[in-house]
Design an enzyme around this catalytic site. Structure first.
Site, PDB file in Angstrom:
ATOM      1  CD  GLU A  67      35.750  37.974  41.497  1.00  0.00           C
ATOM      2  OE1 GLU A  67      35.534  37.601  42.678  1.00  0.00           O
ATOM      3  OE2 GLU A  67      36.456  37.335  40.690  1.00  0.00           O
ATOM      4  CG  ASN A  68      28.003  42.783  42.609  1.00  0.00           C
ATOM      5  OD1 ASN A  68      27.009  42.216  43.041  1.00  0.00           O
ATOM      6  ND2 ASN A  68      28.186  44.076  42.720  1.00  0.00           N
ATOM      7  CB  CYS A  80      37.209  40.838  32.599  1.00  0.00           C
ATOM      8  SG  CYS A  80      36.510  39.199  32.504  1.00  0.00           S
ATOM      9  CD  GLU A  90      41.374  40.890  30.486  1.00  0.00           C
ATOM     10  OE1 GLU A  90      40.618  41.040  31.481  1.00  0.00           O
ATOM     11  OE2 GLU A  90      41.867  39.793  30.179  1.00  0.00           O
ATOM     12  CB  CYS A  94      37.155  35.944  28.969  1.00  0.00           C
ATOM     13  SG  CYS A  94      36.153  37.453  29.010  1.00  0.00           S
ATOM     14  CB  CYS A 146      37.920  40.760  27.593  1.00  0.00           C
ATOM     15  SG  CYS A 146      37.240  41.045  29.231  1.00  0.00           S
TER      16      CYS A 146
HETATM   17  N1  THU Z   1      39.080  37.572  34.699  1.00  0.00           N
HETATM   18  C1  THU Z   1      39.638  38.725  34.224  1.00  0.00           C
HETATM   19  O1  THU Z   1      39.543  39.791  34.856  1.00  0.00           O
HETATM   20  N2  THU Z   1      40.290  38.676  33.043  1.00  0.00           N
HETATM   21  C2  THU Z   1      40.533  37.546  32.331  1.00  0.00           C
HETATM   22  O2  THU Z   1      41.186  37.602  31.290  1.00  0.00           O
HETATM   23  C3  THU Z   1      39.993  36.262  32.796  1.00  0.00           C
HETATM   24  C4  THU Z   1      39.123  36.323  33.989  1.00  0.00           C
HETATM   25  C5  THU Z   1      38.410  37.606  36.008  1.00  0.00           C
HETATM   26  C6  THU Z   1      36.931  37.424  35.994  1.00  0.00           C
HETATM   27  C7  THU Z   1      36.697  36.913  37.414  1.00  0.00           C
HETATM   28  O3  THU Z   1      36.631  38.032  38.297  1.00  0.00           O
HETATM   29  C8  THU Z   1      37.958  36.142  37.737  1.00  0.00           C
HETATM   30  O4  THU Z   1      38.932  36.578  36.817  1.00  0.00           O
HETATM   31  C9  THU Z   1      37.787  34.625  37.624  1.00  0.00           C
HETATM   32  O5  THU Z   1      37.263  34.268  36.398  1.00  0.00           O
END
Ligand code: THU
Length: 132
Positions: free
Chosen positions: A43-44, A52, A54, A85, A88
């Site tokens: 995250e940032n 994400c 994936e 999501c 991804c």
């Molecule tokens: N996120 C993922 O890394 N993969 C997923 O399949 C769903 C969501 C992350 C994005 C964000 O950093 C956090 O989960 C909350 O949405």
């Protein structure tokens, strides 16, 4: 069931950088030749720039020279299973169909497997660019 892959996604999840959502995710890709490449969400402070787990796994794998994948394991923090999501799913689809393994962090519920093309029917791909 590829429990080794799930375990690697769980280990990676510990290294997720999720100070804003507090929702750490780990992913692990199994390449066609048996290697494993992991990813975590990063995250940032500028929220939309986060990535994400994936996608980090796919981008890392491509940077390492892998383009053929047989499955990906995804582990979220809660007791429930999470699915990749929409964004991804599209990034994964670029590299063909694969199994998507969804597992919890604690290992209390049985992992679920779905085919990527079932998660993303009618996805956009290389072939769609031919209509230009
Ligand atoms: N996120 C993922 O890394 N993969 C997923 O399949 C769903 C969501 C992350 C994005 C964000 O950093 C956090 O989960 C909350 O949405």
């Amino acid at each position: 069931m590829d429990y080794e892959l799930i375990e690697r996604a769980r280990e990676a999840q510990q290294r997720a950088y999720a100070p804003y959502s507090h929702f750490p995710v780990g992913a692990a890709l199994r390449t066609e030749d048996g290697a494993i490449v992991v990813g975590v969400n990063v995250e940032n402070a500028s929220y939309p720039l986060g990535c994400c787990a994936e996608r980090v796994a796919v981008y890392s794998a491509v940077a390492q020279g892998f383009r053929r994948f047989v499955r990906i394991a995804v582990v979220g923090p809660g007791p429930g299973l999470i699915t990749p999501c929409g964004g991804c799913r599209q990034v994964l689809r670029e590299f063909g169909d694969m199994d998507v393994l969804m597992a919890d962090a604690q290992g209390t519920s049985e992992p679920k497997i779905m085919r990527l093309t079932d998660l993303l029917p009618f996805g956009f791909g290389k072939g769609d660019l031919n209509g230009l």
